[in-house]
Enzyme design. Structure first.
Site, PDB file in Angstrom:
ATOM      1  N   GLY A 175     -18.275  -0.680  15.660  1.00 19.45           N
ATOM      2  CA  GLY A 175     -17.950  -0.553  17.070  1.00 19.45           C
ATOM      3  C   GLY A 175     -17.081   0.645  17.374  1.00 19.45           C
ATOM      4  O   GLY A 175     -16.320   1.119  16.528  1.00 19.45           O
ATOM      5  N   ALA A 176     -17.218   1.136  18.584  1.00 18.69           N
ATOM      6  CA  ALA A 176     -16.378   2.234  19.064  1.00 18.69           C
ATOM      7  C   ALA A 176     -15.715   1.790  20.351  1.00 18.69           C
ATOM      8  O   ALA A 176     -15.671   2.520  21.344  1.00 18.69           O
ATOM      9  CB  ALA A 176     -17.206   3.492  19.280  1.00 18.69           C
ATOM     10  N   GLY A 177     -15.210   0.561  20.329  1.00 20.86           N
ATOM     11  CA  GLY A 177     -14.509   0.011  21.476  1.00 20.86           C
ATOM     12  C   GLY A 177     -13.040   0.326  21.429  1.00 20.86           C
ATOM     13  O   GLY A 177     -12.615   1.294  20.781  1.00 20.86           O
ATOM     14  N   VAL A 230     -10.306  -1.001  19.985  1.00 17.59           N
ATOM     15  CA  VAL A 230      -9.576  -0.976  18.719  1.00 17.59           C
ATOM     16  C   VAL A 230     -10.261  -0.077  17.698  1.00 17.59           C
ATOM     17  O   VAL A 230      -9.665   0.860  17.163  1.00 17.59           O
ATOM     18  CB  VAL A 230      -9.413  -2.406  18.163  1.00 17.59           C
ATOM     19  N   GLY A 231     -11.523  -0.348  17.409  1.00 12.91           N
ATOM     20  CA  GLY A 231     -12.239   0.467  16.430  1.00 12.91           C
ATOM     21  C   GLY A 231     -12.346   1.916  16.848  1.00 12.91           C
ATOM     22  O   GLY A 231     -12.181   2.831  16.034  1.00 12.91           O
ATOM     23  N   ASN A 290      -7.769 -10.595  15.488  1.00 11.54           N
ATOM     24  CA  ASN A 290      -6.587 -11.413  15.731  1.00 11.54           C
ATOM     25  C   ASN A 290      -6.697 -12.727  14.961  1.00 11.54           C
ATOM     26  O   ASN A 290      -7.789 -13.178  14.629  1.00 11.54           O
ATOM     27  CB  ASN A 290      -6.457 -11.711  17.225  1.00 11.54           C
ATOM     28  N   LYS A 309       1.879 -11.983  13.288  1.00 10.28           N
ATOM     29  CA  LYS A 309       1.185 -11.551  14.503  1.00 10.28           C
ATOM     30  C   LYS A 309       0.493 -12.737  15.167  1.00 10.28           C
ATOM     31  O   LYS A 309       0.484 -12.860  16.403  1.00 10.28           O
ATOM     32  CB  LYS A 309       0.172 -10.457  14.196  1.00 10.28           C
TER      33      LYS A 309
END
Length: 307
Positions: free
Chosen positions: A7-9, A11-12, A102, A185
């Protein structure tokens, strides 16, 4: 070293983009629509740490070959099953999988799918979003990634990845306590998501109410007790930081899960709040606020399915 980023969203795209910006051999595994965006406009990041606007390498799932040293898995929990199937053709006997999801529930699934020896622990701290036009908006200055072997060993492969992040502006940590880092976290995020989603408000707005601070701290304590009973008692410095951040007057902070609700999207409620609640029940802990928060999220999901 060849790195595949699923993915290139938000986060990634952000962490992969920072690596690519400094010359790392990064390839993004994307769907056709995102591939077309990247081909036309490049990877665009708007950030307090400097913008990125550059061409990047991308690949579709049917084009994958098993020649990657690292696969960075940056997806939402509800997409985990399809994501693991998508990256499977890229995995060889030496590939390390670094999940940046997460919570902690995904670790068991990934270990069963790819073998525990291939799966690193990973966590990140960033507030970012992908806009409709394909740009990644980095919302706050924090941009940290933590990774490591679950055994605590500082392995050659982790040191190699550390060297790549050392070239970037990203804050990074090669951790020897990665499971505890992930749990810390998890505790913070469950408390943040549980309260901001339940109240449909930011931390700052909640702090303006009569009972807001007490409720937020009670939620944090419930999550802390679950972690402690599970063998991962959060360190006091992390709890002190969590209390400070979660009770900050005027804060605009809210969980990304709340943003998901506000746009009528899917949430990670089951993976975060639901998992924390199930673990509480396993240890016979009383967690009334977690129960309420999860009921709220389940009710939301039910209404979404009925539309």
């Amino acid at each position: 070293m060849k790195i595949l980023v699923l993915g290139a969203g938000a986060v990634g795209g952000y962490f992969g983009g920072r690596l690519a910006e400094k010359g790392a051999d990064v390839v993004f595994l994307v769907r056709p629509r995102r591939a077309a965006q990247l081909k036309q406009h490049g990877l665009v990041v708007r950030s307090p740490h400097g913008d990125i606007n550059q061409k990047v390498a991308c690949v579709l799932s049917e084009q994958l070959t098993p020649d990657y040293d690292f696969v960075i898995l940056a997806c939402k929990a509800y997409d985990l099953e399809s994501a693991t199937s998508a990256i499977a053709p890229a995995i060889n006997k030496g590939t390390a999988v670094l999940p940046l999801l997460n919570g902690v529930a995904h670790m068991e699934m990934l270990s069963k799918k790819f073998g525990a020896e291939r799966v690193l622990g990973g966590s990140c701290q960033i507030a970012a979003t992908l806009t409709e036009n394909g740009e990644i908006q980095h919302l706050y200055p924090v941009h940290k990634i933590i990774f490591g072997e679950r055994s605590g060993e500082k392995s050659a492969r982790c040191k190699a990845l550390e060297a790549e992040f050392a070239k970037t502006s990203v804050s990074y940590l090669l951790s020897q306590t990665i499971d505890l880092d992930m749990w810390e976290k998890f505790v913070f995020l469950a408390a943040l998501a549980g309260t901001t989603c339940l109240m449909r408000a930011s931390i700052g707005a909640i702090m303006q109410t009569d009972e807001g601070e007490a409720i937020v701290l009670e939620m944090l304590n419930e999550c802390k007790n679950v972690a402690q009973a599970s063998g991962y008692a959060p360190r006091e410095e992390h709890l002190a930081w969590s209390r400070k951040v979660l009770t900050e007057r005027g804060s605009v902070m809210a969980a990304s899960m709340l943003r998901d609700i506000e746009r009528n999207g899917k949430t990670e409620g089951n993976h975060i709040i639901g998992d924390m609640l199930r673990r509480a029940r396993d240890h016979k802990l009383q967690t009334p606020l977690l129960r309420l928060a999860y009921c709220h999220l389940q009710s939301y999901e039910t209404r979404q399915k009925q539309k």
